[in-house]
Design a protein around this motif. Structure first.
Motif, PDB file in Angstrom:
ATOM      1  N   ALA A  18       2.336 -32.189 -48.458  1.00  0.00           N
ATOM      2  CA  ALA A  18       2.945 -32.565 -49.732  1.00  0.00           C
ATOM      3  C   ALA A  18       3.612 -33.933 -49.619  1.00  0.00           C
ATOM      4  N   ALA A  19       4.309 -34.172 -48.519  1.00  0.00           N
ATOM      5  CA  ALA A  19       4.955 -35.472 -48.308  1.00  0.00           C
ATOM      6  C   ALA A  19       3.902 -36.575 -48.205  1.00  0.00           C
ATOM      7  N   ALA A  20       2.809 -36.302 -47.497  1.00  0.00           N
ATOM      8  CA  ALA A  20       1.740 -37.297 -47.356  1.00  0.00           C
ATOM      9  C   ALA A  20       1.070 -37.570 -48.704  1.00  0.00           C
ATOM     10  N   MET A  21       0.887 -36.522 -49.505  1.00  0.00           N
ATOM     11  CA  MET A  21       0.252 -36.709 -50.822  1.00  0.00           C
ATOM     12  C   MET A  21       1.137 -37.518 -51.754  1.00  0.00           C
ATOM     13  N   GLU A  22       2.430 -37.310 -51.696  1.00  0.00           N
ATOM     14  CA  GLU A  22       3.335 -38.066 -52.557  1.00  0.00           C
ATOM     15  C   GLU A  22       3.333 -39.540 -52.175  1.00  0.00           C
ATOM     16  N   GLU A  23       3.125 -39.799 -50.895  1.00  0.00           N
ATOM     17  CA  GLU A  23       3.114 -41.181 -50.430  1.00  0.00           C
ATOM     18  C   GLU A  23       1.746 -41.839 -50.642  1.00  0.00           C
ATOM     19  N   CYS A  24       0.655 -41.098 -50.368  1.00  0.00           N
ATOM     20  CA  CYS A  24      -0.686 -41.673 -50.393  1.00  0.00           C
ATOM     21  C   CYS A  24      -1.530 -41.247 -51.591  1.00  0.00           C
ATOM     22  N   GLY A  25      -1.106 -40.217 -52.290  1.00  0.00           N
ATOM     23  CA  GLY A  25      -1.881 -39.712 -53.422  1.00  0.00           C
ATOM     24  C   GLY A  25      -2.911 -38.679 -52.990  1.00  0.00           C
ATOM     25  N   GLY A  26      -3.639 -38.143 -53.961  1.00  0.00           N
ATOM     26  CA  GLY A  26      -4.619 -37.094 -53.727  1.00  0.00           C
ATOM     27  C   GLY A  26      -5.803 -37.534 -52.889  1.00  0.00           C
ATOM     28  N   ASP A  27      -6.062 -38.845 -52.817  1.00  0.00           N
ATOM     29  CA  ASP A  27      -7.185 -39.340 -52.008  1.00  0.00           C
ATOM     30  C   ASP A  27      -6.992 -39.006 -50.525  1.00  0.00           C
ATOM     31  N   PHE A  28      -5.751 -38.817 -50.125  1.00  0.00           N
ATOM     32  CA  PHE A  28      -5.435 -38.486 -48.742  1.00  0.00           C
ATOM     33  C   PHE A  28      -6.143 -37.210 -48.300  1.00  0.00           C
ATOM     34  N   LEU A  29      -6.285 -36.256 -49.228  1.00  0.00           N
ATOM     35  CA  LEU A  29      -6.883 -34.966 -48.891  1.00  0.00           C
ATOM     36  C   LEU A  29      -8.338 -35.077 -48.453  1.00  0.00           C
ATOM     37  N   SER A  30      -9.068 -36.052 -48.984  1.00  0.00           N
ATOM     38  CA  SER A  30     -10.494 -36.177 -48.634  1.00  0.00           C
ATOM     39  C   SER A  30     -10.702 -36.437 -47.137  1.00  0.00           C
ATOM     40  N   LYS A  31      -9.675 -36.924 -46.468  1.00  0.00           N
ATOM     41  CA  LYS A  31      -9.770 -37.162 -45.019  1.00  0.00           C
ATOM     42  C   LYS A  31      -9.657 -35.864 -44.221  1.00  0.00           C
ATOM     43  N   LEU A  32      -9.309 -34.772 -44.893  1.00  0.00           N
ATOM     44  CA  LEU A  32      -9.053 -33.509 -44.203  1.00  0.00           C
ATOM     45  C   LEU A  32     -10.217 -32.520 -44.318  1.00  0.00           C
ATOM     46  N   ARG A  33     -11.378 -32.994 -44.683  1.00  0.00           N
ATOM     47  CA  ARG A  33     -12.545 -32.102 -44.747  1.00  0.00           C
ATOM     48  C   ARG A  33     -12.901 -31.648 -43.337  1.00  0.00           C
ATOM     49  N   GLY A  34     -13.203 -30.357 -43.210  1.00  0.00           N
ATOM     50  CA  GLY A  34     -13.639 -29.832 -41.924  1.00  0.00           C
ATOM     51  C   GLY A  34     -12.534 -29.290 -41.034  1.00  0.00           C
ATOM     52  N   VAL A  35     -11.266 -29.484 -41.409  1.00  0.00           N
ATOM     53  CA  VAL A  35     -10.203 -28.899 -40.585  1.00  0.00           C
ATOM     54  C   VAL A  35     -10.200 -27.382 -40.802  1.00  0.00           C
ATOM     55  N   ASP A  36      -9.704 -26.635 -39.821  1.00  0.00           N
ATOM     56  CA  ASP A  36      -9.746 -25.165 -39.886  1.00  0.00           C
ATOM     57  C   ASP A  36      -8.967 -24.591 -41.063  1.00  0.00           C
ATOM     58  N   THR A  37      -7.785 -25.106 -41.293  1.00  0.00           N
ATOM     59  CA  THR A  37      -6.964 -24.604 -42.404  1.00  0.00           C
ATOM     60  C   THR A  37      -7.602 -25.036 -43.717  1.00  0.00           C
ATOM     61  N   ARG A  38      -7.770 -24.086 -44.602  1.00  0.00           N
ATOM     62  CA  ARG A  38      -8.359 -24.407 -45.904  1.00  0.00           C
ATOM     63  C   ARG A  38      -7.274 -24.992 -46.796  1.00  0.00           C
ATOM     64  N   ILE A  39      -7.573 -26.139 -47.385  1.00  0.00           N
ATOM     65  CA  ILE A  39      -6.613 -26.837 -48.241  1.00  0.00           C
ATOM     66  C   ILE A  39      -7.213 -26.930 -49.635  1.00  0.00           C
ATOM     67  N   THR A  40      -6.469 -26.410 -50.621  1.00  0.00           N
ATOM     68  CA  THR A  40      -6.925 -26.440 -52.010  1.00  0.00           C
ATOM     69  C   THR A  40      -5.820 -27.068 -52.847  1.00  0.00           C
ATOM     70  N   TRP A  41      -6.222 -28.028 -53.663  1.00  0.00           N
ATOM     71  CA  TRP A  41      -5.279 -28.693 -54.572  1.00  0.00           C
ATOM     72  C   TRP A  41      -5.624 -28.209 -55.966  1.00  0.00           C
ATOM     73  N   ILE A  42      -4.640 -27.664 -56.660  1.00  0.00           N
ATOM     74  CA  ILE A  42      -4.885 -26.971 -57.928  1.00  0.00           C
ATOM     75  C   ILE A  42      -4.007 -27.578 -59.022  1.00  0.00           C
ATOM     76  N   ALA A  43      -4.629 -27.832 -60.167  1.00  0.00           N
ATOM     77  CA  ALA A  43      -3.888 -28.352 -61.320  1.00  0.00           C
ATOM     78  C   ALA A  43      -2.987 -27.248 -61.874  1.00  0.00           C
ATOM     79  N   GLY A  44      -2.033 -27.631 -62.712  1.00  0.00           N
ATOM     80  CA  GLY A  44      -1.096 -26.677 -63.303  1.00  0.00           C
ATOM     81  C   GLY A  44      -1.774 -25.605 -64.140  1.00  0.00           C
ATOM     82  N   ASP A  45      -2.968 -25.905 -64.668  1.00  0.00           N
ATOM     83  CA  ASP A  45      -3.690 -24.910 -65.473  1.00  0.00           C
ATOM     84  C   ASP A  45      -4.638 -24.040 -64.631  1.00  0.00           C
ATOM     85  N   GLY A  46      -4.663 -24.264 -63.286  1.00  0.00           N
ATOM     86  CA  GLY A  46      -5.491 -23.453 -62.394  1.00  0.00           C
ATOM     87  C   GLY A  46      -6.814 -24.090 -62.001  1.00  0.00           C
TER      88      GLY A  46
END
Length: 191
Positions: A18-46
């Motif tokens: 969350a801290a990294a996303m606030e600093e770098c934005g949602g594009d930061f998440l694309s670098k995390l493809r393939g890591v073991d922990t599943r990461i899902t970013w969800i809009a307020g409407d689901g």
């Protein structure tokens, strides 16, 4: 313990992301493809905005997920459930971000039985190795113990150069040998 540890790990990872996303934005998440922990970013409407293990556009709405609802209402939410996607029991931790979106992390739930099954192969290998080493050491020790016994010349018994522990045995054998020789000599003279 294991479920609490898993939840705490997910909570710590979510806070860092969350801290990294606030600093770098949602594009930061694309670098995390393939890591073991599943990461899902969800809009307020689901609506799923990003998922590092799948195609976000093809995923169903996540507004009904227990942990997502709790995160939207209280700031964070946790659930443990069977995932239809991964076909395994999963721990989910969701965290509401400042912009109203939700960051959800998911990891496999490891019960004590699952951990034992996972560790069975390495434990079996260690057990086999321990047994083999025990057999090898037992053979060496027994050979070392019996070697002095095998070296005793039963015809000419002498307790010099024999281990202190074996001296009573050697003296007893020598005594019995003398008795046998005396009895044989006596028998010869009688015949």
């Amino acid at each position: 313990y294991f479920s609490e540890k898993s939840r705490q790990d997910l909570e710590d990872q979510a806070a860092s992301l969350a801290a990294a996303m606030e600093e770098c934005g949602g594009d930061f998440l694309s670098k995390l493809r393939g890591v073991d922990t599943r990461i899902t970013w969800i809009a307020g409407d689901g609506t799923v905005l990003f998922d590092n293990h799948g195609d976000a556009a093809s995923m169903e709405n996540h507004a009904g997920r227990e942990e997502v609802q709790a995160a939207l209402e209280t700031g964070s939410g946790v659930s443990v459930r069977y995932s239809a996607t991964t076909r395994e029991k999963v721990t989910n931790y969701a965290l509401r971000l400042k912009d109203g979106t939700v960051l959800r992390l998911s990891a496999l739930f490891y019960s004590p039985v699952t951990l034992v099954i996972t560790l069975f192969t390495p434990l079996l290998a260690v057990l086999v190795l321990a047994i083999l080493l025990s057999l090898l050491l037992a053979a060496r020790v027994s050979r070392r113990i019996t070697e002095p016994l095998a070296e005793i010349d039963l015809q000419n018994i002498d307790d010099r150069g024999v281990y202190e522990e074996l001296r009573p045995l050697v003296r007893r054998i020598a005594q019995q040998n003398r008795q046998i020789y005396d009895q044989m000599a006596q028998l010869r003279t009688e015949h």
